[in-house]
Design an enzyme around this catalytic site. Structure first.
Site, PDB file in Angstrom:
ATOM      1  N   CYS A  76       0.464  -1.511   0.229  1.00 57.80           N
ATOM      2  CA  CYS A  76       0.012   0.332  -0.416  1.00 57.80           C
ATOM      3  C   CYS A  76       0.569   1.446   0.078  1.00 57.80           C
ATOM      4  CB  CYS A  76      -1.422   0.348   1.440  1.00 57.80           C
ATOM      5  SG  CYS A  76      -2.025   1.496   1.066  1.00 57.80           S
ATOM      6  N   CYS A  82      -0.485   5.869   7.432  1.00 56.64           N
ATOM      7  CA  CYS A  82      -2.325   5.139   7.749  1.00 56.64           C
ATOM      8  C   CYS A  82      -1.701   4.496   9.146  1.00 56.64           C
ATOM      9  CB  CYS A  82      -2.469   4.647   6.622  1.00 56.64           C
ATOM     10  SG  CYS A  82      -4.321   4.191   7.094  1.00 56.64           S
ATOM     11  N   CYS A  85      -2.843  -1.001   8.394  1.00 57.35           N
ATOM     12  CA  CYS A  85      -2.191  -2.039   8.316  1.00 57.35           C
ATOM     13  C   CYS A  85      -0.833  -2.124   8.406  1.00 57.35           C
ATOM     14  CB  CYS A  85      -2.230  -2.362   6.924  1.00 57.35           C
ATOM     15  SG  CYS A  85      -4.006  -2.697   5.615  1.00 57.35           S
ATOM     16  N   CYS A 177      -7.035   1.369  -0.935  1.00 53.49           N
ATOM     17  CA  CYS A 177      -7.092   0.738   0.170  1.00 53.49           C
ATOM     18  C   CYS A 177      -7.938  -0.244  -0.205  1.00 53.49           C
ATOM     19  CB  CYS A 177      -8.610   1.361   1.107  1.00 53.49           C
ATOM     20  SG  CYS A 177      -8.733   0.212   2.713  1.00 53.49           S
ATOM     21  N   GLN A 299     -19.554  -8.647  12.251  1.00 51.16           N
ATOM     22  CA  GLN A 299     -17.949  -9.330  12.068  1.00 51.16           C
ATOM     23  C   GLN A 299     -17.190  -8.651  10.828  1.00 51.16           C
ATOM     24  OE1 GLN A 299     -15.911 -10.388  14.266  1.00 51.16           O
ATOM     25  NE2 GLN A 299     -16.992 -11.714  15.671  1.00 51.16           N
ATOM     26  N   TYR A 328     -23.114 -12.479  25.613  1.00 52.71           N
ATOM     27  CA  TYR A 328     -22.359 -10.687  24.439  1.00 52.71           C
ATOM     28  C   TYR A 328     -23.235 -11.539  23.729  1.00 52.71           C
ATOM     29  CZ  TYR A 328     -19.795 -10.832  29.208  1.00 52.71           C
ATOM     30  OH  TYR A 328     -19.068 -10.494  29.930  1.00 52.71           O
ATOM     31  N   GLU A 349     -26.959  -9.495  25.896  1.00 55.51           N
ATOM     32  CA  GLU A 349     -26.440  -8.917  25.050  1.00 55.51           C
ATOM     33  C   GLU A 349     -27.130  -7.021  25.949  1.00 55.51           C
ATOM     34  OE1 GLU A 349     -24.530  -5.910  23.047  1.00 55.51           O
ATOM     35  OE2 GLU A 349     -24.237  -7.932  22.997  1.00 55.51           O
ATOM     36  N   ASP A 398     -18.362 -13.954  24.350  1.00 56.85           N
ATOM     37  CA  ASP A 398     -18.192 -13.766  23.114  1.00 56.85           C
ATOM     38  C   ASP A 398     -17.892 -12.420  23.593  1.00 56.85           C
ATOM     39  OD1 ASP A 398     -16.456 -13.038  21.289  1.00 56.85           O
ATOM     40  OD2 ASP A 398     -18.199 -13.351  19.552  1.00 56.85           O
ATOM     41  N   CYS A 425     -11.409 -11.950  21.783  1.00 56.56           N
ATOM     42  CA  CYS A 425     -10.673 -10.787  20.878  1.00 56.56           C
ATOM     43  C   CYS A 425      -9.335 -10.395  21.423  1.00 56.56           C
ATOM     44  CB  CYS A 425     -11.880  -9.532  20.219  1.00 56.56           C
ATOM     45  SG  CYS A 425     -11.807  -8.934  21.121  1.00 56.56           S
TER      46      CYS A 425
END
Length: 467
Positions: A76, A82, A85, A177, A299, A328, A349, A398, A425
């Site tokens: 990129c 940026c 990434c 992008c 997601q 969640y 939730e 989660d 995560c």
């Protein structure tokens, strides 16, 4: 060896050893730990120390004396400015190696509990163009690159792109992008061109002047596209832009806009107006359909989310007569995905709007064995709730990056479901929670999953079985 650049220390000829937490690389200088961004393991660099603490230092590279054999050329043009990434210069197989090790390190060093052999990390089939949602910001004070500054010319400072890390009011104007497939780039470039040519006033993030402020592009695996434009106020040029998008991209399934005069770009408390098409797009996972609206969470790597949820389903190993709690639950993606394999699924939730989406997703799929409840997990999952609902045989959880509150873990230990499937995560907070659950549960399976190539983030799924 060290020298000084002004008042800041420069460490010379530092060899980068590996990658630590949060994606920063690590080195050791005179027995002190040094964290550095923008380098790769094996690089030899001079490092400007930007932060000095008792137990560690942070710095940024100044001069490269030797490049790592594992380095590759970033794909990129915006890499390095940026912040999206940051691992483009590291080959994907090496990225996976470090992510897998990150999971091991967190579970062993933080969890400090008995572990089975950790399965090899599941990589993403796509390492570019894997996201289904991007948010771009308009600014009349865009970030200038060194090449642009070097021209000495008076430059147009209007731009549309991403926030530069560490600078809330500076926007990096993006040409290409690699996050989202086409026509995402074409839509953004066309919108920017129209606004420039028609003097649509770009928003000023500091002074809060101007009008067009945010562009959101969403897509689904069914090739449905949603575009949302945020304006600061009602303006005569707003509808001109909306009509341009509609005409230039007739493939768009949902075209909407928001009037947002707040100090930030969040619009969950604001009305979203439909300009053209439907108010939602549709995502699919096997035979289950999910309605994704402008405020819905889904997601962002849909293909890999499917792999993640399949692992969770396999770990749950449902026979059809179990009651499952999905903590969640968000918009009920996992709950509806596994509902056909369970007697009943109860989803909990915090966000009330997400629960309404979850109920709708059950309805449109003809799922009749789900129940959804909104509230703070600490206050919702309590003795009173348990006395009024079936006790779970399996719990799937989660949680957000912060993990589960200690009170929630205490309740899980009290409920004593036979299995807990923990999707995370953030392996660091997951490891902390696993240590608490160790009082009654043993970890039987561990599966790391990469959802976000070119970044340091990694997901992890753990199966716990009651002792």
């Amino acid at each position: 060896m060290a020298k000084f650049r002004g008042k800041r220390k420069v460490l010379e000829q530092v060899r980068i050893e590996g990658i630590a937490a949060e994606g920063k690389c690590i080195a050791r200088v005179n027995d002190e730990v040094l964290f550095v961004e923008g380098v790769a393991p094996g690089d030899v660099v001079d490092v400007l120390v930007t932060r000095k603490k008792k137990n560690f230092m942070e710095g940024k590279p100044l001069t490269f004396h030797e490049y790592s054999k594992d380095r590759i050329e970033p794909f990129c043009q915006h890499f390095g400015v940026c912040g999206g990434c940051k691992w483009q210069h590291i080959p994907y197989d090496i990225q996976l190696k470090y992510k897998h090790q990150q999971v091991i390190d967190n579970l062993e060093r933080i969890g400090k509990i008995p572990l089975p052999e950790i399965s090899p990390i599941l990589g993403s089939s796509k390492i570019k163009y894997y996201r289904n949602k991007l948010e771009y910001t308009f600014s009349n004070w865009k970030w200038l690159t060194q090449d642009e500054i070097a021209t000495g010319e008076e430059l147009d400072r209007r731009g549309l792109g991403f926030h530069v890390p560490g600078s809330f009011d500076k926007i990096l104007d993006i040409e290409t992008c690699y996050h989202q497939p086409d026509p995402s780039n074409e839509i953004r470039l066309s919108v920017r061109k129209y606004c420039l040519e028609n003097d649509v006033p770009f928003f000023d993030l500091k002074r809060r002047t101007g009008n067009v402020r945010n562009l959101i592009i969403r897509n689904s695996s069914l090739d449905q596209w949603m575009v949302i434009v945020q304006f600061a106020m009602e303006h005569e040029k707003n509808m001109g832009l909306m009509e341009h998008i509609k005409t230039a991209f007739p493939h768009i399934h949902s075209l909407q806009y928001v009037i947002n005069d707040k100090g930030n770009e969040t619009f969950h408390d604001l009305e979203v107006m439909l300009y053209y098409g439907e108010a939602h797009i549709t995502e699919a996972m096997e035979d289950v359909r999910f309605r994704v609206g402008p405020k819905s969470f889904y997601q962002t790597n849909a293909a890999q989310a499917y792999e993640l949820y399949k692992i969770a389903r396999d770990y749950a190993d449902l026979k059809g007569d179990e009651v499952v709690y999905d903590l969640y639950t968000g918009t009920g993606t996992i709950a509806n995905f596994i509902a056909k394999d369970a007697k009943k699924v109860i989803g909990l939730e915090y966000v009330e709007a997400a629960i309404e989406d979850a109920k709708l997703n059950s309805e449109i799929n003809g799922v009749t064995n789900t129940e959804f409840y909104a509230g703070d997990m600490r206050e919702l999952l309590n003795d009173d709730f348990m006395s009024n609902h079936d006790r779970p045989d399996v719990i799937i959880t989660d949680p957000p990056r912060a993990g589960m509150h200690e009170d929630v873990i205490g309740m899980l230990l009290k409920i004593e479901a036979q299995k807990i499937v923990y999707v995370s995560c953030n392996p660091a907070t997951q490891a902390r929670d696993l240590a608490l659950l160790d009082a009654k549960y043993s970890v039987k399976k561990v599966q790391p999953v990469d959802m976000f190539p070119q970044t340091h983030h990694v997901e992890n799924v753990v199966l716990l079985v009651k002792n």
